[in-house]
Motif scaffolding. Structure first.
Motif, PDB file in Angstrom:
ATOM      1  N   LEU A  30      21.439  19.640 -17.156  1.00  0.00           N
ATOM      2  CA  LEU A  30      20.144  19.484 -16.481  1.00  0.00           C
ATOM      3  C   LEU A  30      20.023  18.160 -15.730  1.00  0.00           C
ATOM      4  O   LEU A  30      19.227  18.039 -14.798  1.00  0.00           O
ATOM      5  N   LEU A  31      20.791  17.162 -16.128  1.00  0.00           N
ATOM      6  CA  LEU A  31      20.661  15.835 -15.526  1.00  0.00           C
ATOM      7  C   LEU A  31      20.981  15.802 -14.032  1.00  0.00           C
ATOM      8  O   LEU A  31      20.288  15.105 -13.268  1.00  0.00           O
ATOM      9  N   PRO A  32      22.022  16.499 -13.538  1.00  0.00           N
ATOM     10  CA  PRO A  32      22.280  16.454 -12.092  1.00  0.00           C
ATOM     11  C   PRO A  32      21.085  16.906 -11.256  1.00  0.00           C
ATOM     12  O   PRO A  32      20.808  16.324 -10.198  1.00  0.00           O
ATOM     13  N   SER A  33      20.371  17.927 -11.718  1.00  0.00           N
ATOM     14  CA  SER A  33      19.193  18.401 -10.987  1.00  0.00           C
ATOM     15  C   SER A  33      18.122  17.320 -10.948  1.00  0.00           C
ATOM     16  O   SER A  33      17.504  17.075  -9.900  1.00  0.00           O
ATOM     17  N   HIS A  34      17.886  16.679 -12.087  1.00  0.00           N
ATOM     18  CA  HIS A  34      16.887  15.609 -12.147  1.00  0.00           C
ATOM     19  C   HIS A  34      17.282  14.435 -11.265  1.00  0.00           C
ATOM     20  O   HIS A  34      16.477  13.925 -10.464  1.00  0.00           O
ATOM     21  N   ASN A  35      18.541  13.981 -11.384  1.00  0.00           N
ATOM     22  CA  ASN A  35      18.980  12.805 -10.637  1.00  0.00           C
ATOM     23  C   ASN A  35      19.127  13.067  -9.146  1.00  0.00           C
ATOM     24  O   ASN A  35      19.118  12.125  -8.347  1.00  0.00           O
ATOM     25  N   SER A  36      19.275  14.331  -8.763  1.00  0.00           N
ATOM     26  CA  SER A  36      19.439  14.668  -7.341  1.00  0.00           C
ATOM     27  C   SER A  36      18.119  14.997  -6.655  1.00  0.00           C
ATOM     28  O   SER A  36      18.090  15.214  -5.444  1.00  0.00           O
ATOM     29  N   MET A  37      17.029  15.047  -7.415  1.00  0.00           N
ATOM     30  CA  MET A  37      15.723  15.361  -6.835  1.00  0.00           C
ATOM     31  C   MET A  37      15.168  14.139  -6.097  1.00  0.00           C
ATOM     32  O   MET A  37      15.165  13.029  -6.625  1.00  0.00           O
ATOM     33  N   SER A  38      14.724  14.338  -4.868  1.00  0.00           N
ATOM     34  CA  SER A  38      14.242  13.218  -4.047  1.00  0.00           C
ATOM     35  C   SER A  38      12.996  12.582  -4.658  1.00  0.00           C
ATOM     36  O   SER A  38      12.156  13.260  -5.254  1.00  0.00           O
ATOM     37  N   PHE A  39      12.877  11.265  -4.496  1.00  0.00           N
ATOM     38  CA  PHE A  39      11.676  10.555  -4.921  1.00  0.00           C
ATOM     39  C   PHE A  39      10.493  11.010  -4.076  1.00  0.00           C
ATOM     40  O   PHE A  39      10.654  11.422  -2.921  1.00  0.00           O
ATOM     41  N   ARG A  40       9.311  10.902  -4.655  1.00  0.00           N
ATOM     42  CA  ARG A  40       8.098  11.233  -3.917  1.00  0.00           C
ATOM     43  C   ARG A  40       7.938  10.305  -2.724  1.00  0.00           C
ATOM     44  O   ARG A  40       7.995   9.085  -2.846  1.00  0.00           O
ATOM     45  N   GLY A  41       7.757  10.909  -1.549  1.00  0.00           N
ATOM     46  CA  GLY A  41       7.553  10.140  -0.345  1.00  0.00           C
ATOM     47  C   GLY A  41       8.815   9.530   0.233  1.00  0.00           C
ATOM     48  O   GLY A  41       8.757   8.737   1.169  1.00  0.00           O
ATOM     49  N   ARG A  42       9.979   9.873  -0.329  1.00  0.00           N
ATOM     50  CA  ARG A  42      11.242   9.330   0.163  1.00  0.00           C
ATOM     51  C   ARG A  42      12.217  10.479   0.413  1.00  0.00           C
ATOM     52  O   ARG A  42      12.064  11.558  -0.144  1.00  0.00           O
ATOM     53  N   GLU A  43      13.228  10.198   1.201  1.00  0.00           N
ATOM     54  CA  GLU A  43      14.209  11.222   1.516  1.00  0.00           C
ATOM     55  C   GLU A  43      15.511  11.012   0.742  1.00  0.00           C
ATOM     56  O   GLU A  43      16.546  11.549   1.096  1.00  0.00           O
ATOM     57  N   TYR A  44      15.470  10.218  -0.303  1.00  0.00           N
ATOM     58  CA  TYR A  44      16.671   9.959  -1.098  1.00  0.00           C
ATOM     59  C   TYR A  44      16.354  10.130  -2.585  1.00  0.00           C
ATOM     60  O   TYR A  44      15.197  10.124  -3.008  1.00  0.00           O
ATOM     61  N   SER A  45      17.401  10.286  -3.370  1.00  0.00           N
ATOM     62  CA  SER A  45      17.263  10.578  -4.802  1.00  0.00           C
ATOM     63  C   SER A  45      17.876   9.466  -5.645  1.00  0.00           C
ATOM     64  O   SER A  45      18.480   8.519  -5.122  1.00  0.00           O
ATOM     65  N   ARG A  46      17.742   9.604  -6.942  1.00  0.00           N
ATOM     66  CA  ARG A  46      18.368   8.659  -7.870  1.00  0.00           C
ATOM     67  C   ARG A  46      19.888   8.648  -7.680  1.00  0.00           C
ATOM     68  O   ARG A  46      20.520   7.591  -7.655  1.00  0.00           O
ATOM     69  N   GLU A 100       0.823  -1.208   0.000  1.00  0.00           N
ATOM     70  CA  GLU A 100       0.000   0.000   0.000  1.00  0.00           C
ATOM     71  C   GLU A 100       0.861   1.265   0.000  1.00  0.00           C
ATOM     72  O   GLU A 100       0.546   2.250  -0.669  1.00  0.00           O
ATOM     73  N   TRP A 101       1.948   1.223   0.735  1.00  0.00           N
ATOM     74  CA  TRP A 101       2.858   2.380   0.768  1.00  0.00           C
ATOM     75  C   TRP A 101       3.511   2.609  -0.596  1.00  0.00           C
ATOM     76  O   TRP A 101       3.620   3.735  -1.061  1.00  0.00           O
ATOM     77  N   VAL A 102       3.922   1.530  -1.253  1.00  0.00           N
ATOM     78  CA  VAL A 102       4.539   1.639  -2.583  1.00  0.00           C
ATOM     79  C   VAL A 102       3.557   2.231  -3.576  1.00  0.00           C
ATOM     80  O   VAL A 102       3.904   3.101  -4.369  1.00  0.00           O
ATOM     81  N   LYS A 103       2.310   1.791  -3.545  1.00  0.00           N
ATOM     82  CA  LYS A 103       1.290   2.336  -4.451  1.00  0.00           C
ATOM     83  C   LYS A 103       1.093   3.828  -4.226  1.00  0.00           C
ATOM     84  O   LYS A 103       0.879   4.594  -5.156  1.00  0.00           O
ATOM     85  N   GLU A 104       1.148   4.227  -2.954  1.00  0.00           N
ATOM     86  CA  GLU A 104       0.897   5.623  -2.620  1.00  0.00           C
ATOM     87  C   GLU A 104       2.029   6.535  -3.069  1.00  0.00           C
ATOM     88  O   GLU A 104       1.791   7.594  -3.637  1.00  0.00           O
ATOM     89  N   VAL A 105       3.272   6.120  -2.828  1.00  0.00           N
ATOM     90  CA  VAL A 105       4.405   7.011  -3.134  1.00  0.00           C
ATOM     91  C   VAL A 105       4.873   6.881  -4.575  1.00  0.00           C
ATOM     92  O   VAL A 105       5.484   7.789  -5.126  1.00  0.00           O
ATOM     93  N   SER A 106       4.606   5.743  -5.218  1.00  0.00           N
ATOM     94  CA  SER A 106       5.083   5.546  -6.589  1.00  0.00           C
ATOM     95  C   SER A 106       4.177   4.574  -7.310  1.00  0.00           C
ATOM     96  O   SER A 106       4.475   3.381  -7.399  1.00  0.00           O
ATOM     97  N   PRO A 107       3.057   5.052  -7.836  1.00  0.00           N
ATOM     98  CA  PRO A 107       2.045   4.159  -8.405  1.00  0.00           C
ATOM     99  C   PRO A 107       2.501   3.352  -9.601  1.00  0.00           C
ATOM    100  O   PRO A 107       1.895   2.355  -9.921  1.00  0.00           O
ATOM    101  N   VAL A 108       3.577   3.776 -10.317  1.00  0.00           N
ATOM    102  CA  VAL A 108       4.005   3.006 -11.495  1.00  0.00           C
ATOM    103  C   VAL A 108       5.143   2.046 -11.180  1.00  0.00           C
ATOM    104  O   VAL A 108       5.565   1.287 -12.021  1.00  0.00           O
TER     105      VAL A 108
END
Length: 464
Positions: A265-281, A99-107
């Motif tokens: 532009l890629l560093p900004s994208h890869n450093s952005m935290s995942f939804r519902g998480r405190e870490y990034s790509r 349920e948590w996975v669906k909420e923070v990352s539905p795909v």
């Protein structure tokens, strides 16, 4: 209504009561977004228990750990239960995590192991460059790939989706990541797959060779199975927002300019935290995936091309691409062989057996010869040279040396004079060095430069 909606009567009654409670009209409901509806339904739910809140604090940690080799949900549940003996049982643990996975990352329905797969695709939309002088607009394909576990993303604009550009983009991505995953997962595009199949697709020969060079595997997605590449499809949608949109009002004149802007532009994208998480790509990549990648080879891959040739009687093939001759073992004379060549090397095969490898040489009508490839009598001929004949003549005498030099200098091509030199020098077997040197002096005085005239000179001198 139950048949039309595909819902049970009790569910429909529940929804109607819910909207009546909030006094919402059908117009107001239809105007709401999915997120607003979801938020509204959540407000009607009972508050979460302290036990569930405690468990949910572990979910981001579990999410990272599951990407590591050998880590399972059951193992993590055991660790959780050790700290909280009164916590949820395994089935409830699994349910709340889903349920948590669906909420923070539905795909995101798959948890990929670190260093396992690199997912590859091209965007549907294109970026463009404008010719600086003519104003002509050229559309460019946009290559996107993501590592399965960290989703660390690489993007590059290229000329086309053809084999050469496709492989070059993947190679650039591997060097961007600094390592090689266990498998490459491309879509069923022509540059990767020559014949699609649900079970055993036929992979492009050059792509297979590329994978072997990097010691990885190729696992094409199944045709019409979007779930197989959901992770990269989702990455493409995000790239439209985080790369395409910021570049929309800029004009680029070369592909290198455009790719430089993309990389910025890629560093900004890869450093952005995942939804519902405190870490990034990027943090996931550095922490769990980078060290799981296999090391890069010493050299980059060179695309190989193919040709056919026939082995001539001189133990060489004529490589028409460069108008150059390459040797191979003489017992293959007359056979049809396969030539595999790159920018730096030429490989020659017969019935899948590698016969020889030569450094590629683009000297027109030149010869690349390995002595061991030639029969013994041919080896002797191949070793002829002006220096060899001059040194041989010098052992006989100064006059003989002068005559040989004279002959070599007056012929249009050195090889034209080699047989004449050989004929003269062989006279030493019959008359000895002294007599031959004297005859050479007499021939020089008469201007004789052939074996016939030298033979006459020797006879008149009474030496034969």
């Amino acid at each position: 209504m139950t048949l039309q909606l595909g819902l049970s009567r009790n569910t429909i009654t529940k929804y109607i009561d819910f909207f009546k409670r909030y006094q919402l009209t059908s117009y107001e409901v239809s105007a709401m977004t999915l997120e607003e509806l979801n938020r509204l339904f959540k407000t009607d739910q009972k508050g979460k228990s302290q036990q569930l809140l405690t468990l949910e604090k572990y979910f981001p940690y579990f999410d990272k750990e599951l990407r590591k080799t050998g880590v399972t949900k059951e193992l993590l549940w055991q660790e959780y239960l050790t700290k909280h003996p009164d916590g949820y049982r395994l089935s409830q643990f699994r349910y709340w995590y889903r349920e948590w996975v669906k909420e923070v990352s539905p795909v995101m329905h798959f948890t990929h192991k670190a260093g396992d797969k690199l997912f590859i695709d091209f965007t549907g939309k294109k970026l463009s460059i404008v010719d600086r002088y003519t104003g002509e607009i050229q559309d460019l394909e946009v290559f996107v790939c993501v590592l399965g576990s960290s989703q660390y993303t690489y993007v590059e604009a290229c000329e086309s989706q053809k084999k050469e550009d496709f492989i070059a983009c993947i190679e650039n991505a591997l060097w961007f990541y600094g390592g090689v995953p266990q498998a490459l997962v491309p879509d069923n595009l022509r540059a990767a797959v020559t014949k699609s199949s649900r079970y055993e697709p036929k992979v492009n020969e050059t792509f297979v060779d590329f994978a072997e060079h990097y010691e990885t595997a190729v696992l094409p997605t199944r045709a019409y199975r979007l779930r197989d590449k959901a992770i990269v499809e989702n990455a493409v949608r995000i790239i439209y927002t985080r790369v395409f949109a910021p570049l929309r009002n800029q004009t680029f004149h070369t592909r290198s300019e455009l790719n430089k802007a993309i990389l910025e532009l890629l560093p900004s994208h890869n450093s952005m935290s995942f939804r519902g998480r405190e870490y990034s790509r990027y943090s996931l990549f550095e922490e769990i995936e980078k060290h799981q990648l296999k090391p890069l080879p010493a050299k980059r891959y060179e695309i190989k091309r193919y040709a056919n040739a026939t082995v001539h009687k001189n133990s060489h093939i004529y490589f028409s691409k460069d108008k150059h001759y390459y040797s191979l073992p003489y017992h293959h004379i007359g056979k049809r062989v396969k030539v595999v060549y790159s920018d730096s090397a030429v490989e020659i095969y017969h019935q899948q057996e590698l016969l020889t490898v030569h450094p590629r040489t683009k000297q027109k009508y030149g010869y690349s010869t390995i002595k061991e490839h030639m029969p013994s009598h041919h080896r002797f001929i191949s070793e002829w040279s002006s220096e060899k004949f001059i040194a041989w003549a010098a052992q006989i005498g100064d006059h003989c040396k002068a005559l040989i030099i004279n002959i070599l200098e007056k012929k249009q091509h050195p090889e034209q004079s080699y047989k004449s030199c050989l004929g003269i020098l062989h006279f030493t077997k019959k008359v000895g060095n002294t007599r031959l040197d004297n005859a050479c002096k007499r021939a020089l005085d008469y201007g004789a430069q052939t074996t016939i005239l030298l033979s006459v000179s020797l006879k008149t001198a009474g030496t034969l």
